[in-house]
Design a protein around this motif. Sequence first.
Motif, short mmCIF file in Angstrom:
data_model
loop_
_atom_site.label_atom_id
_atom_site.label_comp_id
_atom_site.label_asym_id
_atom_site.label_seq_id
_atom_site.Cartn_x
_atom_site.Cartn_y
_atom_site.Cartn_z
N UNK A 46 0.83 -1.21 0.00
CA UNK A 46 0.00 0.00 0.00
C UNK A 46 0.87 1.26 0.00
N UNK A 47 1.92 1.26 0.83
CA UNK A 47 2.81 2.42 0.88
C UNK A 47 3.59 2.57 -0.42
N UNK A 48 3.90 1.44 -1.08
CA UNK A 48 4.67 1.49 -2.32
C UNK A 48 3.92 2.20 -3.42
N UNK A 49 2.61 2.20 -3.39
CA UNK A 49 1.84 2.94 -4.39
C UNK A 49 1.57 4.36 -3.94
N UNK A 50 1.29 4.56 -2.64
CA UNK A 50 0.89 5.88 -2.15
C UNK A 50 2.00 6.90 -2.25
N UNK A 88 -1.54 -8.79 -12.28
CA UNK A 88 -2.56 -9.84 -12.16
C UNK A 88 -2.07 -11.20 -12.67
N UNK A 89 -1.29 -11.20 -13.75
CA UNK A 89 -0.97 -12.45 -14.44
C UNK A 89 0.38 -13.04 -14.09
N UNK A 90 1.20 -12.32 -13.34
CA UNK A 90 2.55 -12.84 -13.04
C UNK A 90 2.84 -12.81 -11.54
N UNK A 91 1.96 -13.40 -10.69
CA UNK A 91 2.25 -13.40 -9.25
C UNK A 91 3.50 -14.20 -8.91
N UNK A 96 9.07 -8.73 -4.40
CA UNK A 96 9.85 -7.55 -4.80
C UNK A 96 9.39 -6.98 -6.13
N UNK A 97 9.11 -7.86 -7.08
CA UNK A 97 8.62 -7.39 -8.38
C UNK A 97 7.25 -6.75 -8.25
N UNK A 98 6.40 -7.32 -7.39
CA UNK A 98 5.07 -6.74 -7.17
C UNK A 98 5.19 -5.32 -6.62
N UNK A 99 6.07 -5.14 -5.64
CA UNK A 99 6.27 -3.81 -5.07
C UNK A 99 6.74 -2.83 -6.14
N UNK A 104 5.51 1.81 -9.77
CA UNK A 104 5.47 2.48 -11.08
C UNK A 104 4.04 2.89 -11.42
N UNK A 105 3.07 2.02 -11.10
CA UNK A 105 1.66 2.39 -11.32
C UNK A 105 1.31 3.63 -10.51
#
Length: 411
Positions: A46-50, A88-91, A96-99, A104-105
Amino acid sequence: MTPRRELTVLVAADLISNLGSRVSVVAIPWLVLETTGSPAKMGVVAAAETLPYLLSGALGTPWADRIGLRRTSILADVGSAGLMVAVALTPWLGFGALVALVAVVGTLRGVGDRVKHVMFRPAAEAAGVRLIRLTSVYDGLGRMVTLLGAGLGGLLIWWFGVTQAILVDAASFAVCALLVGLLVRPPAPPAAPARPEGYLRALAGGFRYLGHDRMLLTMLLVISALNMVVNASVAVYIPLWVAEVLRSPAGLGLVLGAFSAGALLGNLLFTAFGPRLPRYLAFVVGAAVSGAPRLLVLALSEELAVVLAVTFASGIGIAAVNPLLGVAIYERVPAELQTRVIGLAGSLAFAGLPLGALLGGWSVTALGLVPALLAMTAFCLVVTLLPLLPGLRPRPAAAPAERQPRVVGQA
């Protein structure tokens, strides 16, 4: 397409994108919980996006001016759509990649949201729509999107699974990009100077203007403080009051729902009567009603009916605050500085959100619930009454008449 329809498309595109983002606010933490089982990692995502959202909204706007607002909006939404598909498609890529993807989003969303808001003003002027009407209607629709998005996210996860819920967010970005790309043609911007401003010089111009406009800066500080209070209340104060006094989780939904219902009613009232009200006084009264009373009633009362009534009234008060800030920015800031100033203003207004939960938890730990509520009430009251200080009141000329033409028969 008529200018009024073009304005409608632009606002609709922004709201569709926001609806998808509200879905992902629920879906992405759920994805983290499913793949890692760690509540701490949910907070990290959550913090990584905010944080990138706040920073890019302020720091990325000089580049948006150079690239072009419409083009920046489309590129940001196309990029966000692709990245959300990857989330969505590469969990299997790992946490680390998700963060990194989410960060970036957040960066793209921060710039994309700000430039759409800058595009609202010329679109409204071309359509002959009063800015006060636009900002109040947009605020009400935005609150409805926020209410619907969280519930929709939960339902989508339940019906289809978390992957499909995140893909809905990706689709919302793609739809937004298509609508803006195909149907929105903003008026031609003023001719650019022969030598474009450097990045730091352009960014400094936004900071300089905001620093000199004391009235606008004060309004932003008030809203940032209110956002801090709201987040502290939602994350800490209200759940603790419900647990200690009512001892039933059903009360949590009632208290939060009372504020949202009041805000929606207040928005309807403000949309109808707001243009006739003295703007600065309405802002001060709305801010004062929306913050301190809802904290004070939690400290002094154990009656649910009393708390619901005061919370509902506070929701009515908040409905005037955001629209009046929006129209003040549109009317006071020169057109060539609006992208930068709106970016800085958005980041400053939202800065109170991450601080709120931290301050709420710390204050209760250090003081106890009731003393923490009383201390926050005093702080909120002082901040919301700051605009009444003589040096911060607007001069008569600081509230200019609407710059756009009125169309025949317009209400």
